[in-house]
Enzyme design. Structure first.
Site, mmCIF file in Angstrom:
data_model
loop_
_atom_site.group_PDB
_atom_site.id
_atom_site.type_symbol
_atom_site.label_atom_id
_atom_site.label_comp_id
_atom_site.label_asym_id
_atom_site.label_seq_id
_atom_site.Cartn_x
_atom_site.Cartn_y
_atom_site.Cartn_z
ATOM 1 N N ASP A 107 41.405 33.307 39.153
ATOM 2 C CA ASP A 107 41.089 34.643 39.251
ATOM 3 C C ASP A 107 40.393 35.296 38.348
ATOM 4 O O ASP A 107 40.993 36.378 37.523
ATOM 5 C CB ASP A 107 42.416 35.630 39.833
ATOM 6 C CG ASP A 107 42.304 36.595 40.900
ATOM 7 O OD1 ASP A 107 41.187 36.680 41.195
ATOM 8 O OD2 ASP A 107 43.421 36.918 41.206
ATOM 9 N N ASP B 40 36.463 46.982 51.490
ATOM 10 C CA ASP B 40 35.779 46.477 52.274
ATOM 11 C C ASP B 40 36.205 44.691 52.398
ATOM 12 O O ASP B 40 35.444 44.028 53.264
ATOM 13 C CB ASP B 40 34.314 46.547 51.994
ATOM 14 C CG ASP B 40 33.712 46.213 50.840
ATOM 15 O OD1 ASP B 40 34.303 45.154 50.217
ATOM 16 O OD2 ASP B 40 32.749 46.490 50.354
ATOM 17 N N GLY B 41 36.637 44.117 51.671
ATOM 18 C CA GLY B 41 37.281 42.730 51.629
ATOM 19 C C GLY B 41 35.908 41.891 51.213
ATOM 20 O O GLY B 41 36.281 40.705 51.356
ATOM 21 N N GLY C 54 48.518 41.700 47.812
ATOM 22 C CA GLY C 54 48.223 40.559 48.854
ATOM 23 C C GLY C 54 47.020 40.217 48.960
ATOM 24 O O GLY C 54 46.088 40.684 48.320
ATOM 25 N N LYS D 236 37.203 33.917 48.727
ATOM 26 C CA LYS D 236 37.127 35.489 47.927
ATOM 27 C C LYS D 236 35.717 35.832 48.404
ATOM 28 O O LYS D 236 34.899 35.449 48.555
ATOM 29 C CB LYS D 236 36.969 34.950 46.490
ATOM 30 C CG LYS D 236 36.887 36.279 45.516
ATOM 31 C CD LYS D 236 36.839 36.038 43.925
ATOM 32 C CE LYS D 236 37.249 37.242 43.234
ATOM 33 N NZ LYS D 236 37.073 36.874 41.969
ATOM 34 N N GLY E 224 43.634 40.438 49.472
ATOM 35 C CA GLY E 224 43.016 41.523 50.066
ATOM 36 C C GLY E 224 41.615 41.334 50.534
ATOM 37 O O GLY E 224 40.839 42.160 51.330
ATOM 38 N N ARG E 225 40.927 40.056 50.060
ATOM 39 C CA ARG E 225 39.595 39.969 50.337
ATOM 40 C C ARG E 225 39.400 38.395 50.259
ATOM 41 O O ARG E 225 38.324 37.997 49.979
ATOM 42 C CB ARG E 225 38.433 40.442 49.451
ATOM 43 C CG ARG E 225 38.911 40.309 47.898
ATOM 44 C CD ARG E 225 37.673 40.914 47.149
ATOM 45 N NE ARG E 225 37.749 40.651 45.395
ATOM 46 C CZ ARG E 225 36.827 41.147 44.811
ATOM 47 N NH1 ARG E 225 35.703 41.277 45.180
ATOM 48 N NH2 ARG E 225 37.179 40.757 43.368
ATOM 49 N N ASP F 136 50.298 39.140 39.400
ATOM 50 C CA ASP F 136 49.731 38.685 40.540
ATOM 51 C C ASP F 136 48.579 37.817 40.228
ATOM 52 O O ASP F 136 47.903 37.260 41.104
ATOM 53 C CB ASP F 136 49.344 39.679 41.579
ATOM 54 C CG ASP F 136 48.384 40.834 41.055
ATOM 55 O OD1 ASP F 136 49.011 41.548 40.033
ATOM 56 O OD2 ASP F 136 47.066 40.813 41.249
ATOM 57 N N ASN F 137 48.168 37.805 38.910
ATOM 58 C CA ASN F 137 46.971 36.855 38.543
ATOM 59 C C ASN F 137 47.274 35.760 37.823
ATOM 60 O O ASN F 137 46.824 35.174 37.068
ATOM 61 C CB ASN F 137 45.816 37.800 37.639
ATOM 62 C CG ASN F 137 45.028 38.649 38.435
ATOM 63 O OD1 ASN F 137 45.042 38.330 39.719
ATOM 64 N ND2 ASN F 137 44.860 39.631 37.848
#
Length: 485
Positions: free
Chosen positions: A275, A135-136, A100, A123, A102-103, A265-266
């Site tokens: 990405d 840490d995102g 998902g 991003k 994530g950052r 996912d990319n």
């Protein structure tokens, strides 16, 4: 809170907040995303604003201030909801159901002046439910690399997302693949869609064909609008996606670009490149070139990119088969190689100076060019630039004039192939009159810029930033890329 209730949304004096944001994806419901909050940063320094994109949004670059970028895209004032999209994906061939955003998150969707819907995705904007212990955040070097990749590919004619802005955020970050602590950034990526192959794979994993159909209808309505009224719109969508992806990977290959991490996912559902992680432009022609240090077995090496993209399209059939006929999808996928070869041949011929050639001439020239590049190990980008720099009508007079003023020096053992290539190129030119020779010179110049975004170029640019906080080489590099010099 809906978009209409967002504080200061319509009446903001900030042009970036006053854009006509739409809620197309939000309206699908929270089966597809989670509402999240943006991180708060101790510092905001605007390092990059892509003024070339503002007119497409109906904005005058002279009117939009630097502070507007920071308020909208660094402090995230006046924008809610912020949506972290849910998706899964096949990563290096293994299914991962813990993915998902994530950052990052979907900041908003904007209808541009061309009528197309664009997503603003962040991003490095902080933790989400999908950060998986991270840490995102985004390193400043990661932001610099993505800005450069997107601009380079766009100006090489590759269909790609673009970076609207990048802001340094003043947080020290620790990373295993960079000297740490390292600097942080947040960026806004402007793309045709935030939806990935993995978005559909997640719905299939949870056995939700109803949500799959709802999402597919949304994708067709927003990004394949010319198909929305067609009776066979679903299979036509898949067939067009096959064509888009085949042409995209052909553009990468002709540009000498290795994406490095072609997990599902990319992969964008609109067939757009996005990405950018450990990507690289190949220094020499080597199908086995690996861009990612963690790609131990070369799954995503340069030469594997067409077959991997085709495989990812095949895996997408699994979640779509609840709606589309499997045999029809297979029939559409069978045309992948045809689309790929047509696009790749066309682009490579243009790099060689020709808008068109007869099939026998084109096939022979392309095969000999690739053979020479592979055996000689001359610089991939240097070879084409030297063609453009030294091209002369004299090449038509004698084979010995072809590339005779260039800096191309084949390695021992490849000189024979180079001689054969020069003879063939000279032979082809014999069929052209002086006007068409001029067109060849122009075509070479357009498709072979001097500046190539090789790793030493990126590292040199980053070194100036990291050691001296000198951004001038970065801006000069972008200027060279954008002006195709």
């Amino acid at each position: 809170m809906t978009l209409a209730e967002t504080p200061n949304y319509k009446n903001s004096s900030n042009p970036l907040l006053s854009l006509n944001y739409e809620s197309a994806l939000e309206s699908l419901g929270d089966d597809y995303y989670d509402e999240v909050a943006a991180a708060e940063f101790p510092q905001h320094i605007l390092r990059w604003r892509n003024d070339a994109l503002l007119p497409r949004l109906g904005l005058d670059p002279q009117v939009v201030k630097d502070e507007d970028f920071i308020t909208a895209f660094g402090q995230f004032q006046g924008r809610k909801p912020l949506l972290a999209l849910r998706y899964h994906g096949y990563q290096f061939g293994e299914y991962n159901g813990q993915l998902g955003d994530g950052r990052g998150f979907l900041y908003g969707q904007v209808r541009a002046t061309d009528g197309e819907l664009y997503d603003f995705g962040t991003k490095g904007s902080g933790r989400t439910p999908y950060s998986r212990g991270g840490d995102g955040m985004l390193t400043l070097k990661g932001g610099v690399r993505e800005v450069l990749a997107a601009e380079a590919l766009h100006h090489l004619g590759v269909r790609t997302s673009r970076c609207l802005t990048m802001i340094e955020t003043g947080l020290p970050l620790w990373r295993g693949d960079e000297p740490s602590p390292t600097r942080s950034s947040v960026m806004i990526r402007m793309s045709s869609s935030h939806i990935r192959f993995g978005t559909f794979e997640r719905l299939h994993y949870f056995q939700r064909p109803d949500l799959t159909k709802k999402l597919l209808d949304h994708v067709i309505e927003q990004y394949y609008r010319h198909l929305s009224s067609e009776q066979d719109k679903y299979v036509l969508f898949y067939a067009e996606l096959v064509k888009r992806v085949a042409e995209l990977v052909a553009q990468w290959m002709a540009a000498g670009f290795c994406h490095a991490v072609l997990n599902t996912d990319n992969m964008s559902i609109t067939g757009e490149s996005f990405d950018y992680g450990p990507y690289a432009f190949i220094p020499t022609y080597n199908p086995s070139f690996i861009a990612a240090y963690f790609d131990y077995y070369g799954r995503y090496c340069y030469g594997n990119q067409p077959s991997i993209c085709k495989l990812n399209l095949q895996m997408l059939q699994e979640p779509l088969k609840a709606i589309l006929d499997k045999d029809e999808m297979e029939a559409a996928l069978e045309r992948f190689d045809e689309y790929y070869q047509a696009e790749y041949s066309s682009l490579m011929l243009k790099r060689l100076g020709f808008v068109e050639l007869s099939y026998p001439q084109a096939a022979e020239l392309l095969n000999l060019t690739v053979e020479f590049l592979k055996d000689s190990q001359v610089g991939y980008h240097q070879f084409f630039y030297e063609m453009a720099r030294t091209f002369s009508s004299k090449w038509r007079d004698e084979p010995g004039f072809v590339m005779n003023n260039s800096d191309i020096v084949p390695v021992p053992g490849a000189s024979g192939i180079f001689d054969d290539w020069c003879i063939l190129y000279h032979k082809i030119l014999n069929d052209f009159d002086s006007d068409r020779i001029d067109v060849i010179a122009q075509t070479l110049a357009v498709h072979n810029p001097k500046t190539a975004l090789l790793r030493p170029v990126i590292e040199s640019t980053w070194k100036a930033i990291a050691q001296e906080d000198n951004w001038q080489p970065f801006y000069e590099l972008i200027q060279a890329i954008q002006s195709r010099k």
